[in-house]
Write a protein that holds these residues in place. Structure first.
Motif, PDB file in Angstrom:
ATOM      1  N   LEU A   1      -4.786 -14.755  -5.108  1.00  0.00           N
ATOM      2  CA  LEU A   1      -4.081 -13.204  -5.031  1.00  0.00           C
ATOM      3  C   LEU A   1      -2.708 -14.203  -6.204  1.00  0.00           C
ATOM      4  N   PHE A   2      -2.234 -15.188  -5.798  1.00  0.00           N
ATOM      5  CA  PHE A   2      -1.073 -15.604  -5.953  1.00  0.00           C
ATOM      6  C   PHE A   2      -1.793 -16.237  -7.742  1.00  0.00           C
ATOM      7  N   ASN A   3      -2.565 -16.582  -8.164  1.00  0.00           N
ATOM      8  CA  ASN A   3      -3.144 -17.033 -10.198  1.00  0.00           C
ATOM      9  C   ASN A   3      -3.109 -15.656 -10.376  1.00  0.00           C
ATOM     10  N   TRP A   4      -3.539 -14.247  -9.695  1.00  0.00           N
ATOM     11  CA  TRP A   4      -3.226 -12.480 -10.711  1.00  0.00           C
ATOM     12  C   TRP A   4      -1.657 -13.145 -10.570  1.00  0.00           C
ATOM     13  N   ARG A   5      -0.637 -12.941  -9.635  1.00  0.00           N
ATOM     14  CA  ARG A   5       0.628 -12.879  -9.752  1.00  0.00           C
ATOM     15  C   ARG A   5       0.768 -13.879 -10.824  1.00  0.00           C
ATOM     16  N   LYS A   6       0.568 -14.501 -11.574  1.00  0.00           N
ATOM     17  CA  LYS A   6       1.547 -15.646 -12.409  1.00  0.00           C
ATOM     18  C   LYS A   6       1.496 -14.158 -13.615  1.00  0.00           C
ATOM     19  N   SER A   7      -0.027 -13.313 -13.726  1.00  0.00           N
ATOM     20  CA  SER A   7       0.397 -12.672 -15.780  1.00  0.00           C
ATOM     21  C   SER A   7       0.545 -11.216 -15.158  1.00  0.00           C
ATOM     22  N   ASN A   8       1.405 -10.673 -14.479  1.00  0.00           N
ATOM     23  CA  ASN A   8       1.449  -9.877 -14.083  1.00  0.00           C
ATOM     24  C   ASN A   8       2.818  -9.380 -13.543  1.00  0.00           C
ATOM     25  N   ASP A   9       3.221  -8.329 -15.209  1.00  0.00           N
ATOM     26  CA  ASP A   9       4.767  -9.131 -14.994  1.00  0.00           C
ATOM     27  C   ASP A   9       5.095  -7.734 -14.531  1.00  0.00           C
ATOM     28  N   ALA A  10       4.070  -6.824 -14.010  1.00  0.00           N
ATOM     29  CA  ALA A  10       4.650  -5.002 -13.903  1.00  0.00           C
ATOM     30  C   ALA A  10       5.326  -4.973 -12.203  1.00  0.00           C
ATOM     31  N   VAL A  11       4.602  -6.741 -11.306  1.00  0.00           N
ATOM     32  CA  VAL A  11       5.134  -7.125 -10.238  1.00  0.00           C
ATOM     33  C   VAL A  11       6.012  -8.489 -10.158  1.00  0.00           C
ATOM     34  N   HIS A  12       6.765  -8.752 -11.299  1.00  0.00           N
ATOM     35  CA  HIS A  12       7.207  -9.053 -11.321  1.00  0.00           C
ATOM     36  C   HIS A  12       8.757  -8.268 -11.903  1.00  0.00           C
ATOM     37  N   PHE A  13       9.283  -8.087 -12.246  1.00  0.00           N
ATOM     38  CA  PHE A  13      10.610  -7.564 -13.153  1.00  0.00           C
ATOM     39  C   PHE A  13      10.512  -5.837 -13.322  1.00  0.00           C
ATOM     40  N   GLY A  14       9.272  -5.135 -12.997  1.00  0.00           N
ATOM     41  CA  GLY A  14       9.270  -3.353 -12.375  1.00  0.00           C
ATOM     42  C   GLY A  14      10.018  -3.005 -11.606  1.00  0.00           C
ATOM     43  N   LYS A  15       9.597  -1.804 -12.266  1.00  0.00           N
ATOM     44  CA  LYS A  15      10.746  -0.747 -10.756  1.00  0.00           C
ATOM     45  C   LYS A  15       9.571  -0.595  -9.420  1.00  0.00           C
ATOM     46  N   THR A  16       9.692  -0.043  -8.532  1.00  0.00           N
ATOM     47  CA  THR A  16       8.937  -0.074  -7.694  1.00  0.00           C
ATOM     48  C   THR A  16       9.424   1.412  -7.148  1.00  0.00           C
ATOM     49  N   LYS A  17       7.648   2.413  -6.281  1.00  0.00           N
ATOM     50  CA  LYS A  17       8.284   3.709  -6.481  1.00  0.00           C
ATOM     51  C   LYS A  17       6.810   3.766  -5.349  1.00  0.00           C
ATOM     52  N   HIS A  18       7.584   3.984  -4.108  1.00  0.00           N
ATOM     53  CA  HIS A  18       6.461   3.711  -2.369  1.00  0.00           C
ATOM     54  C   HIS A  18       7.062   5.583  -2.190  1.00  0.00           C
ATOM     55  N   TYR A  19       5.647   5.705  -1.173  1.00  0.00           N
ATOM     56  CA  TYR A  19       5.343   6.285  -0.765  1.00  0.00           C
ATOM     57  C   TYR A  19       5.531   6.814   1.301  1.00  0.00           C
ATOM     58  N   ILE A  20       6.180   7.703   1.562  1.00  0.00           N
ATOM     59  CA  ILE A  20       6.509   7.331   3.513  1.00  0.00           C
ATOM     60  C   ILE A  20       4.619   7.309   3.805  1.00  0.00           C
ATOM     61  N   PRO A  21       5.303   5.921   4.687  1.00  0.00           N
ATOM     62  CA  PRO A  21       3.737   5.878   4.904  1.00  0.00           C
ATOM     63  C   PRO A  21       2.717   7.292   5.573  1.00  0.00           C
ATOM     64  N   GLU A  22       1.592   7.422   5.554  1.00  0.00           N
ATOM     65  CA  GLU A  22       1.250   8.355   7.223  1.00  0.00           C
ATOM     66  C   GLU A  22      -0.217   7.786   7.522  1.00  0.00           C
ATOM     67  N   ASN A  23      -0.192   7.849   8.446  1.00  0.00           N
ATOM     68  CA  ASN A  23      -1.564   7.364   9.171  1.00  0.00           C
ATOM     69  C   ASN A  23      -1.916   5.996   9.352  1.00  0.00           C
ATOM     70  N   ASN A  24      -0.651   4.989   9.252  1.00  0.00           N
ATOM     71  CA  ASN A  24      -0.027   3.956   8.582  1.00  0.00           C
ATOM     72  C   ASN A  24      -0.816   3.346   7.917  1.00  0.00           C
ATOM     73  N   VAL A  25      -0.532   3.895   6.873  1.00  0.00           N
ATOM     74  CA  VAL A  25      -1.295   3.625   4.734  1.00  0.00           C
ATOM     75  C   VAL A  25       0.443   3.555   4.307  1.00  0.00           C
ATOM     76  N   TYR A  26       0.180   2.432   3.770  1.00  0.00           N
ATOM     77  CA  TYR A  26       1.562   2.321   2.412  1.00  0.00           C
ATOM     78  C   TYR A  26       0.792   2.392   1.475  1.00  0.00           C
ATOM     79  N   VAL A  27       1.752   3.076   0.910  1.00  0.00           N
ATOM     80  CA  VAL A  27       0.843   3.262  -0.775  1.00  0.00           C
ATOM     81  C   VAL A  27       2.458   3.264  -1.482  1.00  0.00           C
TER      82      VAL A  27
END
Length: 612
Positions: free
Chosen positions: A520-546
């Motif tokens: 997981l963390f070695n993948w994270r090293k090279s993904n700039d979307a999870v470094h400085f990208g924006k976030t868009k999230h959706y209200i959890p339904e049935n305890n599933v968060y996207v």
């Protein structure tokens, strides 16, 4: 002949005894702030007048109520790296001299880049990670000796042990190391945590030497990793040499009798707070063994500023974590922080602001609009996301969703991101050296560990993990105290039966946790979307968060199912984030998922999809 020998002996001892300490011990040429306050300490040194060679300009000499101190401020503007000599005179006669050095700074030192959201910070309890040199477990210069059999004693972890296992930390995917404080702590007992320091210019001999600390920094940089110093501005230890011979009574916050802080940090900004409550929070002592420093005293604050800057230059540091930041004098700590960041504009400092409201934490981040209401700016680049930590500690046991239960607790944490001036520059964590162990709370449930670490790795901010999480280390703080959450890392001591630093030495459970974490963390090293990208999230339904982390050219879709049952959902709801992407490549399994079809996710599991 005897008279001559006696006279020479008298002159020699008086010269060397007159100056016991000089701090900072040396300095650097070409600093942003050219004024340098040098503290000279020695028996009755203030009875002397001071001058300096090489046309150096003395701007100020301050004497305090204690004649053993002289604070001499010189102007280093346009002064090149060189040695010069201070002379101390009485009745126009030079009694003794002291050489002082301005050293050359490293190239581009001022523009050094601190840690940021592209990093993963690995926090270690310095005494409990690895004993690389058993010869320094005890030292005659400090009181407490090594005793691994004592849960709250010194176990022997040291800088040598850190250096020997940097490749392990890098293999895990971490890019920055945060050891708990390493400066000398000469408390008679419980000194291993080192937050009650007795000499802030000296590495504790049970950890190693100043030179070894510089070596640690160098070895990290060879691996493209960073070093973060755990710095304490609020207090020193009762055994600090200056506390035993105070320059002035107002060097510390003094009360007629011991007065402990009320720990109510809200009094720092509460418009309804009484002055006495606010004063008790800021000026009260954390505990009896930790005298509270008075940052409103200009001599104290300058001493702390220069000490911090000295360590940055000397050890080539990449950042600070500042302990108990919000207990300090508000104005004083803001001045301290500004002094450091003025010298190093790209340097990062995260403050421990242990509060449970996003608004209250955001108040302490630099350029806060909340704090601006009262014309205050802490100048602090980063704060710690304690409200997210609160959610981590309970949410994965909330199997059923409700209006205020389950993944909605995580969702609601991020709805308040607008309060922070710089949301990418806050520190996120599942646990640290003061909280209960995640794997204790959840009884080493691997599925829940995967959900927590996936969340940590993919949301905004700077992720920090605590040593041993990645091999399922646990420990119950509530029943067994701090030692339970600060256990020795298995394999860090000669003779340990279990060596979790190596694949061959790990148990199957340890290997399972480690493999997932490293992937997981070695993948994270090279993904700039999870470094400085924006976030868009959706209200959890049935305890599933996207939620999605995205840039103009890259997008990552994260799905966390906190229910025990498998869930199937349509992707139509997320079309504004899916856009024209067709396929989601699952990071952890390598499978491809067609984004036009419904998605099924197993109970208590995660999906990390790189959209193509």
């Amino acid at each position: 002949m005897k008279k001559v020998i006696i006279l020479l002996f008298f002159i020699s001892t008086s010269v060397f005894a007159q100056i016991d300490r000089v701090e900072p011990p040396f300095w650097y040429a070409g600093m942003h702030n050219p004024e340098l306050q040098i503290m000279f300490y020695g028996k009755n040194i203030a009875q002397n007048e001071v001058s300096v060679s090489n046309s150096i300009v003395i701007k100020d000499v301050k004497k305090t109520e204690n004649s053993n101190y002289l604070f001499v401020t010189i102007d280093t503007k346009s002064v090149t790296a060189q040695d010069f000599v201070f002379s101390f005179s009485k009745d126009k006669k030079v009694n003794f001299t002291r050489k002082y050095s301005l050293k050359q700074r490293r190239e581009n030192s001022a523009s050094r880049k601190g840690y940021d959201a592209s990093d993963l910070i690995y926090l270690i309890m310095s005494d409990r990670f690895a004993n690389g040199n058993s010869k320094n477990d005890s030292d005659k210069s400090v009181t407490e000796k090594g005793n691994r059999a004592l849960p709250g004693g010194r176990h022997g972890g040291d800088i040598a042990g850190m250096i020997q296992h940097l490749d392990y930390i890098k293999e895990l995917g971490a890019t920055a190391l945060w050891p708990t404080p390493l400066c000398e702590d000469n408390d008679k007992a419980y000194s291993y945590h080192t937050y009650g320091q007795s000499d802030v210019y000296k590495i504790d001999p049970r950890f190693g030497t100043n030179e070894e600390y510089v070596q640690l920094s160098s070895e990290l940089h060879k691996r493209d990793m960073k070093l973060i110093m755990d710095y304490v501005t609020n207090h020193w230890g009762a055994e600090h040499w200056m506390v035993k011979d105070l320059p002035s009574q107002d060097w510390l916050h003094q009360f007629p009798e011991f007065t402990q802080t009320n720990y109510r940090m809200t009094t720092q900004f509460d418009t309804n707070a009484s002055q006495i409550d606010a004063k008790k929070c800021m000026d009260g002592w954390f505990v009896k063994s930790m005298p509270d420093l008075n940052q409103s005293n200009s001599l104290v604050n300058t001493y702390l500023k220069q000490n911090a800057i000295w360590w940055i230059e000397y050890a080539n540091l990449d950042g600070f974590r500042v302990d108990t930041y919000s207990y300090c004098d508000k104005k004083g700590i803001a001045e301290w922080t500004k002094a450091v960041t003025d010298e190093y504009p790209n340097f990062n400092i995260v403050g421990e602001v242990w509060m449970h409201s996003q608004a209250q934490m955001a108040y302490w981040q630099k350029d806060s609009k909340i704090a601006a209401i009262e014309n205050y700016n802490s100048n602090l680049p980063s704060v710690m996301d304690f409200t997210l930590n609160d959610a981590f500690a309970k949410v994965f046991n909330e199997d059923k969703d409700s209006w205020n239960g389950g993944m909605i607790n995580v969702y609601e944490n991020f709805t308040n991101d607008f309060l922070y001036p710089n949301i990418n520059n806050i520190l996120t964590f599942v646990e640290n050296h003061d909280t209960n162990r995640f794997n204790e709370i959840y009884q080493k449930d691997f599925s829940k560990y995967k959900m927590a670490m996936t969340l940590l790795a993919t949301v905004r901010g700077i992720p920090q993990i605590y040593y041993g999480s990645e091999i399922a280390m646990a420990g119950n703080k509530d029943k067994e105290g701090d030692a339970a959450i600060r256990q020795d890392f298995p394999g860090g001591w000669e003779g340990d039966k279990n060596n979790a630093f190596t694949k061959a030495g790990r148990t199957p459970e340890q290997q399972q946790f480690f493999d997932f974490s490293a992937q997981l963390f070695n993948w994270r090293k090279s993904n700039d979307a999870v470094h400085f990208g924006k976030t868009k999230h959706y209200i959890p339904e049935n305890n599933v968060y996207v939620y999605f982390r995205y840039t103009d050219s890259k997008s990552v879709m994260v799905v966390i199912n906190n229910s025990k049952e498998a869930k199937t959902f349509s992707t139509n709801r997320f079309q504004e984030s899916i856009l024209n992407y067709k396929i989601g490549n699952e990071v952890l399994t390598g499978k491809s998922i067609d984004l036009k079809n419904d998605i099924t996710i197993e109970g208590k599991s995660v999906l990390i999809l790189e959209l193509k």
